[in-house]
Design a protein around this motif. Structure first.
Motif, PDB file in Angstrom:
ATOM      1  N   CYS A   1       0.791  -1.119  -0.009  1.00  0.00           N
ATOM      2  CA  CYS A   1       0.022  -0.006  -0.148  1.00  0.00           C
ATOM      3  C   CYS A   1       0.947   1.252   0.011  1.00  0.00           C
ATOM      4  O   CYS A   1       1.935   1.218   0.472  1.00  0.00           O
ATOM      5  N   ALA A   2       0.321   2.412  -0.791  1.00  0.00           N
ATOM      6  CA  ALA A   2       1.145   3.402  -0.800  1.00  0.00           C
ATOM      7  C   ALA A   2       0.908   4.007   0.492  1.00  0.00           C
ATOM      8  O   ALA A   2       1.380   5.617   0.660  1.00  0.00           O
ATOM      9  N   ARG A   3      -0.196   3.851   1.357  1.00  0.00           N
ATOM     10  CA  ARG A   3      -0.395   4.743   2.675  1.00  0.00           C
ATOM     11  C   ARG A   3       0.471   3.866   3.867  1.00  0.00           C
ATOM     12  O   ARG A   3       0.670   2.972   3.874  1.00  0.00           O
ATOM     13  N   ARG A   4       0.589   4.702   4.984  1.00  0.00           N
ATOM     14  CA  ARG A   4       1.410   4.457   5.920  1.00  0.00           C
ATOM     15  C   ARG A   4       0.480   3.754   7.192  1.00  0.00           C
ATOM     16  O   ARG A   4      -0.882   4.255   7.046  1.00  0.00           O
ATOM     17  N   TYR A   5       0.766   2.577   7.642  1.00  0.00           N
ATOM     18  CA  TYR A   5      -0.174   1.984   8.811  1.00  0.00           C
ATOM     19  C   TYR A   5       0.682   1.843   9.882  1.00  0.00           C
ATOM     20  O   TYR A   5       1.927   1.762   9.980  1.00  0.00           O
ATOM     21  N   PRO A   6       0.115   1.967  11.198  1.00  0.00           N
ATOM     22  CA  PRO A   6       0.964   1.807  12.377  1.00  0.00           C
ATOM     23  C   PRO A   6       1.558   0.233  12.405  1.00  0.00           C
ATOM     24  O   PRO A   6       2.658   0.273  13.067  1.00  0.00           O
ATOM     25  N   SER A   7       0.963  -0.614  11.685  1.00  0.00           N
ATOM     26  CA  SER A   7       1.527  -1.895  11.646  1.00  0.00           C
ATOM     27  C   SER A   7       2.540  -2.445  10.594  1.00  0.00           C
ATOM     28  O   SER A   7       2.817  -3.473  10.420  1.00  0.00           O
ATOM     29  N   ASN A   8       2.665  -1.351   9.907  1.00  0.00           N
ATOM     30  CA  ASN A   8       3.816  -1.576   8.833  1.00  0.00           C
ATOM     31  C   ASN A   8       5.058  -2.333   9.114  1.00  0.00           C
ATOM     32  O   ASN A   8       5.513  -2.257  10.118  1.00  0.00           O
TER      33      ASN A   8
END
Length: 185
Positions: free
Chosen positions: A111-118
């Motif tokens: 995904c091109a978006r950041r997630y806390p669980s990356n």
């Protein structure tokens, strides 16, 4: 060599408004991602679309390079496109890998978006060294649907350039990510 499979999902993906859609298969994605997959030792490159007309199109493109004039013209491309399997759903991919490996794969969404669980590339590269099968999933259009991403075992960190523009083609992102995970340095 890591036990890695790749899927290019045309569903469930979102359009620029965030609506869940099924996107169209593109010739360039099949060529470029299969070549990257072959270069980096990916076991199978799955093209996922529930649309029968898009499956027919994908099979026609693949057949041209595997059995048709393209196979004679460019044998190297033939070897790459032979890694492709066209299927209806991600669930079908997981079942196919489970049948091949006698265990289901761990899934990693991109995904091109950041997630806390990356998860970072170095950490995921180490995870791949376990030998367990893993499925790396790319989304077309404006990316994988949020509900789908949240079900993945891992979400890879986004690729970030040096500007605030962040809208790579899926084939470019696939090449970069495969190099980060499987490249020899």
């Amino acid at each position: 060599m890591p036990n890695l499979y790749v899927a290019l999902a045309h569903y469930p993906v979102v359009n620029k408004s965030g609506d869940i859609i099924t996107s169209a298969v593109t010739n360039l994605d099949l060529h470029d991602i299969s070549r990257a997959a072959k270069t980096y030792g990916v076991k199978t490159f799955y093209v996922v679309t529930p649309l029968k007309d898009q499956q027919v199109l994908a099979h026609r493109i693949i057949a041209h390079w595997i059995d048709g004039a393209g196979a004679v013209y460019n044998p190297a491309r033939r070897r790459a496109l032979e890694t492709i399997k066209v299927v209806d759903s991600i669930a079908d991919v997981v079942e196919d890998i489970g049948r091949i490996e006698n265990q289901y794969p761990k899934t990693a969404a991109t995904c091109a978006r950041r997630y806390p669980s990356n998860i970072g590339y170095a950490q995921f590269r180490t995870t791949l060294e376990t030998g367990r099968p893993h499925l790396l999933i790319f989304g077309t259009a404006w990316g994988l649907a949020e509900a789908f991403i949240s079900e993945a075992d891992y979400i890879l960190e986004p690729i970030m350039g040096s500007t605030d523009y962040n809208h790579l083609s899926v084939r470019t992102a696939a090449g970069i990510i495969l190099d980060r995970l499987l490249g020899v340095y």
